[in-house]
Structure formats: C-alpha cells, structure tokens
Scaffold this motif. Structure first.
Motif, PDB file in Angstrom:
ATOM      1  N   ASP A  58      -2.025  14.432  -3.470  1.00 10.89           N
ATOM      2  CA  ASP A  58      -2.682  13.879  -2.281  1.00 10.89           C
ATOM      3  C   ASP A  58      -3.745  12.849  -2.644  1.00 10.89           C
ATOM      4  O   ASP A  58      -4.392  12.292  -1.755  1.00 10.89           O
ATOM      5  N   VAL A  59      -3.954  12.618  -3.944  1.00 15.13           N
ATOM      6  CA  VAL A  59      -5.044  11.772  -4.416  1.00 15.13           C
ATOM      7  C   VAL A  59      -4.494  10.533  -5.100  1.00 15.13           C
ATOM      8  O   VAL A  59      -3.551  10.602  -5.902  1.00 15.13           O
ATOM      9  N   HIS A  60      -5.099   9.399  -4.799  1.00 15.25           N
ATOM     10  CA  HIS A  60      -4.748   8.119  -5.423  1.00 15.25           C
ATOM     11  C   HIS A  60      -6.035   7.492  -5.947  1.00 15.25           C
ATOM     12  O   HIS A  60      -7.045   7.441  -5.235  1.00 15.25           O
ATOM     13  N   VAL A  61      -6.025   7.051  -7.201  1.00 12.29           N
ATOM     14  CA  VAL A  61      -7.224   6.500  -7.828  1.00 12.29           C
ATOM     15  C   VAL A  61      -6.968   5.065  -8.278  1.00 12.29           C
ATOM     16  O   VAL A  61      -5.964   4.773  -8.937  1.00 12.29           O
ATOM     17  N   ILE A  62      -7.899   4.194  -7.917  1.00 15.95           N
ATOM     18  CA  ILE A  62      -7.831   2.793  -8.328  1.00 15.95           C
ATOM     19  C   ILE A  62      -8.988   2.513  -9.270  1.00 15.95           C
ATOM     20  O   ILE A  62     -10.154   2.730  -8.923  1.00 15.95           O
ATOM     21  N   ALA A  94      -3.670   3.322  -9.983  1.00 16.17           N
ATOM     22  CA  ALA A  94      -3.340   1.894  -9.962  1.00 16.17           C
ATOM     23  C   ALA A  94      -4.538   1.123 -10.495  1.00 16.17           C
ATOM     24  O   ALA A  94      -5.677   1.588 -10.410  1.00 16.17           O
ATOM     25  N   ALA A  95      -4.268  -0.049 -11.041  1.00 20.24           N
ATOM     26  CA  ALA A  95      -5.338  -0.889 -11.572  1.00 20.24           C
ATOM     27  C   ALA A  95      -5.977  -1.746 -10.494  1.00 20.24           C
ATOM     28  O   ALA A  95      -7.079  -2.274 -10.680  1.00 20.24           O
ATOM     29  N   ALA A  96      -5.280  -1.894  -9.354  1.00 15.49           N
ATOM     30  CA  ALA A  96      -5.780  -2.754  -8.268  1.00 15.49           C
ATOM     31  C   ALA A  96      -5.282  -2.207  -6.935  1.00 15.49           C
ATOM     32  O   ALA A  96      -4.286  -1.481  -6.887  1.00 15.49           O
ATOM     33  N   PRO A  97      -5.969  -2.539  -5.847  1.00 11.98           N
ATOM     34  CA  PRO A  97      -5.530  -2.079  -4.534  1.00 11.98           C
ATOM     35  C   PRO A  97      -4.136  -2.593  -4.204  1.00 11.98           C
ATOM     36  O   PRO A  97      -3.776  -3.719  -4.556  1.00 11.98           O
ATOM     37  N   GLY A  98      -3.362  -1.736  -3.538  1.00  9.22           N
ATOM     38  CA  GLY A  98      -2.016  -2.113  -3.133  1.00  9.22           C
ATOM     39  C   GLY A  98      -1.604  -1.345  -1.891  1.00  9.22           C
ATOM     40  O   GLY A  98      -2.411  -0.600  -1.305  1.00  9.22           O
ATOM     41  N   PRO A  99      -0.349  -1.472  -1.480  1.00 10.88           N
ATOM     42  CA  PRO A  99       0.121  -0.835  -0.238  1.00 10.88           C
ATOM     43  C   PRO A  99      -0.048   0.677  -0.208  1.00 10.88           C
ATOM     44  O   PRO A  99      -0.106   1.267   0.874  1.00 10.88           O
ATOM     45  N   GLU A 100      -0.141   1.312  -1.403  1.00 10.39           N
ATOM     46  CA  GLU A 100      -0.319   2.772  -1.422  1.00 10.39           C
ATOM     47  C   GLU A 100      -1.569   3.198  -0.659  1.00 10.39           C
ATOM     48  O   GLU A 100      -1.636   4.307  -0.113  1.00 10.39           O
ATOM     49  N   LEU A 101      -2.559   2.314  -0.632  1.00 11.77           N
ATOM     50  CA  LEU A 101      -3.809   2.631   0.052  1.00 11.77           C
ATOM     51  C   LEU A 101      -3.594   2.941   1.528  1.00 11.77           C
ATOM     52  O   LEU A 101      -4.319   3.746   2.115  1.00 11.77           O
ATOM     53  N   SER A 102      -2.631   2.304   2.137  1.00 15.80           N
ATOM     54  CA  SER A 102      -2.397   2.491   3.569  1.00 15.80           C
ATOM     55  C   SER A 102      -2.037   3.931   3.895  1.00 15.80           C
ATOM     56  O   SER A 102      -2.234   4.386   5.031  1.00 15.80           O
ATOM     57  N   GLY A 103      -1.507   4.652   2.926  1.00 13.05           N
ATOM     58  CA  GLY A 103      -1.112   6.031   3.157  1.00 13.05           C
ATOM     59  C   GLY A 103      -2.211   7.051   2.935  1.00 13.05           C
ATOM     60  O   GLY A 103      -2.003   8.246   3.166  1.00 13.05           O
ATOM     61  N   GLN A 104      -3.380   6.611   2.507  1.00  8.81           N
ATOM     62  CA  GLN A 104      -4.491   7.535   2.238  1.00  8.81           C
ATOM     63  C   GLN A 104      -5.445   7.531   3.431  1.00  8.81           C
ATOM     64  O   GLN A 104      -5.969   6.491   3.822  1.00  8.81           O
ATOM     65  N   LYS A 105      -5.700   8.695   3.995  1.00 13.05           N
ATOM     66  CA  LYS A 105      -6.498   8.785   5.222  1.00 13.05           C
ATOM     67  C   LYS A 105      -7.991   8.639   4.968  1.00 13.05           C
ATOM     68  O   LYS A 105      -8.743   8.259   5.862  1.00 13.05           O
ATOM     69  N   VAL A 106      -8.437   8.978   3.750  1.00 13.79           N
ATOM     70  CA  VAL A 106      -9.858   8.884   3.419  1.00 13.79           C
ATOM     71  C   VAL A 106     -10.011   8.013   2.181  1.00 13.79           C
ATOM     72  O   VAL A 106      -9.385   8.266   1.152  1.00 13.79           O
ATOM     73  N   TRP A 107     -10.834   6.977   2.306  1.00 11.67           N
ATOM     74  CA  TRP A 107     -11.148   6.117   1.158  1.00 11.67           C
ATOM     75  C   TRP A 107     -12.576   6.402   0.713  1.00 11.67           C
ATOM     76  O   TRP A 107     -13.494   6.404   1.544  1.00 11.67           O
ATOM     77  N   ILE A 108     -12.747   6.609  -0.568  1.00 12.85           N
ATOM     78  CA  ILE A 108     -14.083   6.826  -1.119  1.00 12.85           C
ATOM     79  C   ILE A 108     -14.385   5.705  -2.103  1.00 12.85           C
ATOM     80  O   ILE A 108     -13.780   5.621  -3.176  1.00 12.85           O
TER      81      ILE A 108
END
Length: 279
Positions: free
Chosen positions: A34-38, A56-70
């Motif tokens: 459930d966690v994605h780290v950039i 990921a090394a840079a922001p990409g479309p995967e971010l759209s699927g994460q409900k909370v950004w920290i």
C-alpha cells in the motif's frame, strides 16, 4: 488498518522521518504493497524496496493511485518537488507536509493555483524523538480537510508519538520553537550535566548514566503526576539545601528568561523562513 478508509500512502522523500513513519505503519496499519516511496537516492530506495514497498526516483502516474501523500523533503527543494507531483493530484488526495519552514498558504498555492489553492492539506511539525516512536507532532488542518482526513493524519502521526492540533501557522511556529527545536535544548542541557559531573570527579560513563536517567525519570514523573512541574520542583527543594543552592544560581543567571528568549528566536526564525520560501 484504518476503519472505513482505504489507506494507500506515498512518501515523497524517503529519509529518516519518512522511515520512522513507515516503521510505525507498515504491517500494523497498512501493508507494504500500500506504500509508494519517491526518492532520488538509490540506496534509500533500496532500503524501502527491501520491505516490499514500491519505489521510484521521480514522480509518475503511480502517485495518482495513492490516497495520502506525505511530503518529507528538504524545504529548499519543496517547490520543485510539488510542481513535479502536482499533475497527479486527484480531488480525494489528502496531502500532508512535514517540510519545515513553508507555511500552509504557500503550500496550498503551490499545490493548486493562486486563485484556487489546494486546501485538502495538513501541515505537520514532528520532532526527532519520532525516530524512536517517542515524538510529538503539531498538526494544522486547512479548510478543505475532512473529518476523516483529520483522523487519518492523526493516526499516521501517532505511529511515532503524540499529536497536538493547532489553529494556524503562527501556532505551528510556536510548536517549532517548543517541541520541534526542543530536543536540541534538552541535548544541550544533557551535555552540560555530563560535563558538570565530570568536572566534579565522576567518570564520563558515570555522568552520562546519571544524567540520562535523571532527565528520563524526571520527565516520566512530571508526565504521570497530577502535580504541576512547579510543585514537583518545590518538593525536591529543601530550604537551605543542595537543590536550593543550585536553583539559586539558575535564577541569578536568568535561566527562565534565557529559555524564553531562545524560544522566541526559534519562533522568529521560523517566520523568517516561511517568508523566504514563499517567494
């Protein structure tokens, strides 16, 4: 897990504070998947990937699927980082910033536009004891934050300590001056106690053990006692005794005004940084 809330997280910046939060959450309140780290640092990404986290090394479309950004990046790179992430914002994205020195209005403008700032935003000021799950964080919610968002933000930060909500950026600057910078004040006092013990004939090891246990014990006693710190201090201080002699020196040297002046300086600097980064 968070009841009735599908928790998926993106840590934008995977350094120490993000790692502390991740350690408190993964396997307890969310799964690694459930966690994605950039993060631009390969070694940092590898540490997260070893836990089963997507990276990921840079922001990409995967971010759209994460409900909370920290956002957990240095304030110097926050503006460009927000710009790179902004195309992937969705209406139901909750944004939490733990970047110091950038006020909520500036963050809201960077995430949205001057005419339509992003207000589903929580600004947070944690402190370094969060790294050992003994921290405390000040939280500020903007107008677009829902009740469920507040609950999520609170539970996320409670994974590394306690939480105090404040009403505005000025109060969050006060949090910075007290608990954000406060650990450094305590460490300085510890240094002085240890050095003082050595000066009086104790070994470095003896002084360190005594100083650490004294601060830890006194803090626990203050936290558990219904009495105020002033009352507890008075109970330790016998008239004409050793403690009274020591406290008299503190009073003569202006200990309390000095602490207040130091906190005011930290508060002023927090306000200055906010103005600098808002440009």
């Amino acid at each position: 897990m968070f009841s009735n809330y599908e928790l998926s997280l993106a840590f934008i910046g995977g350094g120490n504070m993000a790692s502390a939060l991740g350690a408190g959450l993964i396997g307890k309140r969310c799964g690694a998947n459930d966690v994605h780290v950039i993060d631009i640092d390969e070694a940092t990404r590898e540490r997260w990937a070893a836990q089963g986290v997507g990276t990921a090394a840079a922001p990409g479309p995967e971010l759209s699927g994460q409900k909370v950004w920290i956002f957990a990046v240095k304030p110097q790179v926050m503006k460009e980082t927000v710009a790179a992430c902004r195309p992937y914002l969705k209406p139901d994205t909750l944004v939490i910033s733990i970047a110091a020195g950038i006020d909520s209005a500036t963050l809201a403008r960077w995430l949205g536009t001057p005419d339509a700032p992003w207000t589903r935003l929580v600004r947070c000021m944690p402190n370094t004891p969060s790294l050992v799950k003994a921290g405390i964080s000040g939280l500020l919610a903007l107008d677009g934050v829902l009740d469920t968002d507040r609950t999520v933000a609170q539970q996320l930060l409670k994974a590394v300590g306690e939480v105090v909500w404040v009403d505005n950026d000025d109060q969050l600057d006060a949090v910075t001056a007290l608990s954000g910078s406060g650990p450094a004040y305590v460490f300085l006092f510890l240094e002085a106690l240890i050095a003082g013990g050595e000066k009086l004939g104790l070994s470095a090891e003896q002084s360190r053990a005594l100083a650490l246990a004294t601060l830890n014990g006194a803090t626990q006693l203050a936290g558990l006692s219904p009495e105020s710190p002033a009352t507890l201090r008075e109970r330790v201080t016998s008239k004409g005794g050793t403690t009274a002699a020591a406290l008299s020196v503190f009073e003569q040297q202006g200990f309390t005004p000095m602490v207040h002046d130091a906190m005011q300086a930290a508060y002023n600097r927090a306000s200055e940084l906010a103005r600098e980064f808002s440009k």
